[in-house]
Design a protein around this motif. Structure first.
Motif, PDB file in Angstrom:
ATOM      1  N   LYS A   1      -0.135  14.579   8.722  1.00 23.20           N
ATOM      2  CA  LYS A   1      -1.283  14.417   7.327  1.00 23.20           C
ATOM      3  C   LYS A   1      -0.674  13.457   6.511  1.00 23.20           C
ATOM      4  CE  LYS A   1      -2.917  18.229   5.207  1.00 23.20           C
ATOM      5  NZ  LYS A   1      -2.610  19.690   4.935  1.00 23.20           N
TER       6      LYS A   1
ATOM      7  N   ILE B   1       3.049   2.102 -10.586  1.00 18.54           N
ATOM      8  CA  ILE B   1       2.523   2.774  -9.650  1.00 18.54           C
ATOM      9  C   ILE B   1       1.239   1.923  -8.973  1.00 18.54           C
ATOM     10  CG2 ILE B   1       3.454   4.954 -10.342  1.00 18.54           C
ATOM     11  CD1 ILE B   1       0.668   5.536 -11.237  1.00 18.54           C
ATOM     12  N   LEU B   2       1.034   0.708  -9.748  1.00 16.45           N
ATOM     13  CA  LEU B   2      -0.294  -0.207  -9.295  1.00 16.45           C
ATOM     14  C   LEU B   2       0.444  -0.990  -8.302  1.00 16.45           C
ATOM     15  CD1 LEU B   2      -2.117  -0.268 -12.704  1.00 16.45           C
ATOM     16  CD2 LEU B   2      -2.461   1.207 -10.900  1.00 16.45           C
TER      17      LEU B   2
ATOM     18  N   ALA C   1       0.870  -1.242  -0.073  1.00 13.61           N
ATOM     19  CA  ALA C   1      -0.014  -0.019   0.187  1.00 13.61           C
ATOM     20  C   ALA C   1       0.923   1.321  -0.102  1.00 13.61           C
ATOM     21  CB  ALA C   1      -0.826  -0.057   1.189  1.00 13.61           C
TER      22      ALA C   1
ATOM     23  N   SER D   1      -1.356   9.996   8.717  1.00 17.98           N
ATOM     24  CA  SER D   1      -2.747   9.710   9.129  1.00 17.98           C
ATOM     25  C   SER D   1      -3.288   8.437   8.229  1.00 17.98           C
ATOM     26  CB  SER D   1      -3.727  10.837   8.862  1.00 17.98           C
ATOM     27  OG  SER D   1      -3.558  10.955   7.215  1.00 17.98           O
ATOM     28  N   VAL D   2      -2.937   8.077   6.987  1.00 18.61           N
ATOM     29  CA  VAL D   2      -3.390   7.061   6.424  1.00 18.61           C
ATOM     30  C   VAL D   2      -2.733   5.736   6.646  1.00 18.61           C
ATOM     31  CG1 VAL D   2      -1.736   7.341   4.567  1.00 18.61           C
ATOM     32  CG2 VAL D   2      -4.042   6.148   3.937  1.00 18.61           C
ATOM     33  N   PHE D   3      -1.752   5.955   7.303  1.00 18.54           N
ATOM     34  CA  PHE D   3      -1.063   4.628   7.891  1.00 18.54           C
ATOM     35  C   PHE D   3      -1.334   3.934   9.203  1.00 18.54           C
ATOM     36  CE2 PHE D   3       2.299   7.184   5.068  1.00 18.54           C
ATOM     37  CZ  PHE D   3       1.747   6.622   3.865  1.00 18.54           C
TER      38      PHE D   3
ATOM     39  N   ARG E   1       0.121  15.118  15.404  1.00 17.99           N
ATOM     40  CA  ARG E   1      -0.788  16.342  15.224  1.00 17.99           C
ATOM     41  C   ARG E   1      -0.518  17.503  15.873  1.00 17.99           C
ATOM     42  NH1 ARG E   1      -6.944  14.480  14.694  1.00 17.99           N
ATOM     43  NH2 ARG E   1      -6.382  13.868  16.716  1.00 17.99           N
TER      44      ARG E   1
ATOM     45  N   ALA F   1       4.351   3.289  -3.134  1.00 16.46           N
ATOM     46  CA  ALA F   1       4.304   3.778  -4.559  1.00 16.46           C
ATOM     47  C   ALA F   1       5.228   5.155  -4.638  1.00 16.46           C
ATOM     48  CB  ALA F   1       2.841   4.254  -5.045  1.00 16.46           C
ATOM     49  N   LYS F   2       5.531   5.733  -3.431  1.00 19.91           N
ATOM     50  CA  LYS F   2       6.471   6.815  -3.339  1.00 19.91           C
ATOM     51  C   LYS F   2       7.652   6.536  -2.198  1.00 19.91           C
ATOM     52  CE  LYS F   2       5.103   9.535  -6.812  1.00 19.91           C
ATOM     53  NZ  LYS F   2       4.012  10.316  -6.693  1.00 19.91           N
TER      54      LYS F   2
ATOM     55  N   ILE G   1      -1.976   5.490  18.657  1.00 23.79           N
ATOM     56  CA  ILE G   1      -2.805   6.631  18.732  1.00 23.79           C
ATOM     57  C   ILE G   1      -1.997   7.876  19.440  1.00 23.79           C
ATOM     58  CG2 ILE G   1      -4.849   7.563  19.765  1.00 23.79           C
ATOM     59  CD1 ILE G   1      -5.964   4.659  19.410  1.00 23.79           C
TER      60      ILE G   1
ATOM     61  N   TYR H   1       2.130  19.089  12.434  1.00 25.19           N
ATOM     62  CA  TYR H   1       1.274  18.797  11.773  1.00 25.19           C
ATOM     63  C   TYR H   1       1.199  18.152  10.224  1.00 25.19           C
ATOM     64  CZ  TYR H   1      -3.757  19.600  10.494  1.00 25.19           C
ATOM     65  OH  TYR H   1      -5.061  19.324   9.754  1.00 25.19           O
ATOM     66  N   ASP H   2       2.138  18.708   9.620  1.00 30.59           N
ATOM     67  CA  ASP H   2       2.533  18.145   8.182  1.00 30.59           C
ATOM     68  C   ASP H   2       2.696  16.815   8.000  1.00 30.59           C
ATOM     69  OD1 ASP H   2       1.912  20.966   7.368  1.00 30.59           O
ATOM     70  OD2 ASP H   2       4.052  21.656   7.498  1.00 30.59           O
TER      71      ASP H   2
END
Lengths: 209, 238
Positions: free
Chosen positions: A98, A182-183, A32, A101-103, A90, A35-36, A83, A94-95
């Motif tokens: 962001k 990238i897939l 997941a 957050s997805v991980f 956060r 890709a970068k 958490i 903060y940057d």
């Protein structure tokens, strides 16, 4: 403190007992986030922090944890750490948060962390567990970064967001980015190539059947 | 080792209480800092929409810089309803779009930000919010003072796939929107179409992200839903 046995804890997961290429754990997140390069790096660092801390905490608690609820205890420790890390990020950076957050969810469900807690920290002293956590996190991290490097370079033509292929003028002579890279399935192919190289260099890793 | 049921039960209870205390302490203790960060991020997004606030990386204090730029350039903010009439007594900045989007269209209160540049040109900035593939996506759309063409956009997301849907917050995707028209030549509202690469780009469409089809289509839907409610307001300004 750094006896040869302890050093093995640190170095084995980098090669012959690598969590991704040998134990084939943590594949879901390796797919997941690679890709970068940047998210892969952030993910590797986050897993490093959570893995070592949770290994040490579980190791400290190992004599008190009731056997029947040990998985729940492990899960609670991991989830709490993730958490807490997220909340602190956060508030202060903060940057970065962001990006991360997805991980967060992916770290909690990362099978390597649960696997190390269950297989190692529950039966070993805190210092050993710390080294084991560190070793496995590095073993996980370097694979992630290698996979992300190739996927970003071949898929987007950049490294860490910097357009290298554009700068050396490869596009002018008709080169095109490979959109397939990238897939997520291509992460499996890249991991497969790493496994192939590793097993051809070390025949002991090849299963007999 | 096997312990008695009582021990197991007590262990679980104590653990849960400690963890709950720890987490709520962290959450409440850090909340003011987090809220401030979110407010600054929102202000920076609004400024970025019209190409301002770009030197934030060089500023000594991000917060001070963003506040100063915001106060300087965002000269007016107000709230309108779906009929395009102004609604008094509500601060545009505090409106929660999630709640507004859940209401029926004619009950919504819609924020508008006005940016006045140093040369006197004005941009009207409208917030948008919708559902992506994994979570919410949102952003801001700024219109030029002809109220037809787009001056700039900013999009962001909670958790779209990195390298795919997450690309909506990158300049290559967002720059496509500049000068696109949300009304056709007869004055009909058409929003902006986000089409698969290969479909010819018109003056009201842009290219989608390869491998990010669902996020791209969600973004198209978000633009239509959130801009169409401003139609009456925009028509009154023309």
């Amino acid at each position: 403190m750094f006896s040869s046995k302890n050093m093995k804890l640190l170095t084995n997961p980098l090669g012959d007992s690598n969590p991704i290429t040998v134990q084939v754990l943590g594949i879901c997140s390796a797919l997941a986030v690679t890709a970068k390069l940047k998210p892969a790096f952030v993910m590797a660092i986050s897993v490093l922090v959570v893995m070592t801390l949770s290994n040490v905490i579980i190791s400290l608690l190992r004599k008190t944890i009731p056997n029947r609820i040990r998985i729940i205890v492990q899960l609670v420790v991991i989830a709490t750490l993730v958490i807490l890390v997220d909340e602190v990020l956060r508030a202060f950076v903060y940057d970065v948060s962001k990006q991360l957050s997805v991980f967060v969810g992916l770290i909690i469900t990362n099978c390597i962390i649960m696997g190390r807690l269950e297989a190692f920290a529950l039966a070993n002293k805190p210092w050993d567990s710390f080294l084991d956590g560190l070793g496995n996190a590095f073993g996980y991290g370097w694979i992630l970064i290698v996979v992300a490097f190739f996927r970003e370079l071949l898929g987007s033509g950049t490294v860490w967001g910097y357009p290298v292929l554009d700068k050396i003028g490869l596009y002018d002579i008709g080169y095109e980015n490979n959109g397939l890279m990238i897939l997520s399935p291509m992460a499996l192919i890249v991991v497969g190539i790493i496994i192939w190289i590793q097993r051809s260099r070390n025949k002991d890793l090849i299963e007999s059947n | 080792m096997n312990r008695s049921n009582l021990y197991t039960f007590m262990y679980a209870s104590v653990m849960v209480i400690i963890v709950a205390a720890l987490l709520s302490l962290a959450a409440t203790g850090l909340k003011p800092l987090q809220d401030k960060n979110e407010e600054i991020a929102k202000k920076l997004d609004i400024l970025n929409t019209v190409g301002l606030g770009m030197e934030v990386g060089e500023a000594d204090s991000k917060n001070v810089y963003v506040e100063a730029e915001f106060d300087k350039f965002i000269t007016e903010s107000f709230v309108v309803n779906a009929k395009g009439e102004r609604v008094d007594g509500i601060d545009a900045f505090t409106i929660n779009l999630t709640k507004e989007n859940a209401k029926e269209v004619d009950k919504r209160t819609l924020p508008v930000y006005v940016c006045t540049h140093e040369n006197g040109a004005q941009n009207y900035i409208f917030p948008v919010l919708g559902k992506g593939l994994w979570g919410p996506i949102w952003g801001y759309v700024a219109l030029n003072d002809d109220f037809v063409s787009i001056a700039g956009v900013v999009f962001d997301h909670k958790g779209e796939t990195p390298g795919l849907g997450a690309e909506i917050n990158t300049p290559p995707f967002q720059d496509q929107f500049i000068d696109k028209k949300i009304f056709d030549s007869s004055g009909k509202f058409v929003s902006i179409q986000v089409n698969k690469i290969g479909i010819p780009v018109t003056e009201s469409s842009v290219d989608a992200i390869t491998g990010g089809t669902i996020t791209s289509k969600s973004l198209e839907e978000m633009l239509y839903d959130c801009l169409s409610v401003y139609e009456s307001f925009i028509n009154k300004q023309k």
